[in-house]
Design a protein around this motif. Sequence first.
Motif, short mmCIF file in Angstrom:
data_model
loop_
_atom_site.label_atom_id
_atom_site.label_comp_id
_atom_site.label_asym_id
_atom_site.label_seq_id
_atom_site.Cartn_x
_atom_site.Cartn_y
_atom_site.Cartn_z
N THR A 20 0.84 -1.20 0.00
CA THR A 20 0.00 0.00 0.00
C THR A 20 0.87 1.25 0.00
N SER A 21 0.56 2.18 -0.87
CA SER A 21 1.30 3.44 -0.95
C SER A 21 0.52 4.53 -0.22
N THR A 22 1.23 5.30 0.58
CA THR A 22 0.64 6.43 1.30
C THR A 22 1.48 7.66 1.02
N ILE A 23 1.07 8.79 1.58
CA ILE A 23 1.84 10.02 1.39
C ILE A 23 3.18 9.95 2.10
N THR A 26 5.71 3.74 1.02
CA THR A 26 5.08 2.44 0.79
C THR A 26 5.10 1.61 2.07
N THR A 27 3.95 1.08 2.43
CA THR A 27 3.85 0.21 3.60
C THR A 27 3.59 -1.22 3.15
N ASP A 42 1.43 -3.33 4.05
CA ASP A 42 0.07 -3.80 4.31
C ASP A 42 -0.48 -4.43 3.02
N ASN A 62 4.12 6.52 -6.15
CA ASN A 62 3.19 5.42 -5.87
C ASN A 62 3.82 4.12 -6.38
#
Length: 292
Positions: free
Chosen positions: A44-47, A50-51, A53, A257
């Motif tokens: 999962t990409s966040t601000i 990348t995590t 999850d 991303n």
Amino acid sequence: MTAPTGSIAAPRNYKALLVVPAALWLLVFAVAPLVLLVTMSFWTSTIFGTTRDLSLDNYRVIISDPVYAQVLLQTLRIAATVTFISLLVSYPMAYFIASRSTRTKGIFLVLMFLPFWSSYVVRTFVWLPMLGRTGLINAILLKLGIISEPLDWLLYNEGTTHIALVYVYTLFMSLPIYLSLDRMDPKLIEAAADLGAGPFRTFFRVVLPLSMPGVLSGCVMVFLLACGAYVTPQLLGGTTGIMFGNIIAPQYTVTNNWALGAALSVVLIVVVFLCLVIFGRRVRLNDIFMGG
């Protein structure tokens, strides 16, 4: 006397050890990056980055947005068209070179390789001064009075992408065809002539079938390379000539991303692999890569 068992096993062990460097190379630089890419596609990409999850959100985004499917289909279409045009251009050139004397063959082969001694990017950029508003083509047309003002549609469209990709990948089509033609026994052509076959019949009944391994090998290579093209459509394609690689790259360089970029890459790899499998059901891949 029979040789000791250990003396027979030892050479076999040495042969196995010779495979280890190549196996490690493939594992580190081919298998491991591919595994990482597939794994990252489920992250999962966040601000904040990348995590790890795991989720299917990236693939849901790709399926829900029709733009990705449209560009993917356009990429496959461009790759297929580039492959076909490259074949039409390369076969006569390879046939001409293969029919020359040994010394002349060497000269033409050097000339064929000469443009590829420069950078891929340089060979792509060379089309800008040729097709631009102030480029060579417009200058000639203006000089001859054929046009009254420079043409804008020569650049930044799908047609330009086709032309540039054909130019860039011609060698990958010409060389396998040339090798197939060069290995052909000239006595077969003489035998066909002795049996009353004309030039056209000899070509379609003897020359073309015997050169098919080279043709198929060149088509596969050009198609695969064209599917992954990025630099050429980025520099010359404009808004209508973009390909799937031009959607993947910004996910890493602009939007950060990486997870979506990995998912897009996996989709492209899977689709191209399926195309290769479908093609392989009609033609044995061993005939392509091993020359029959």
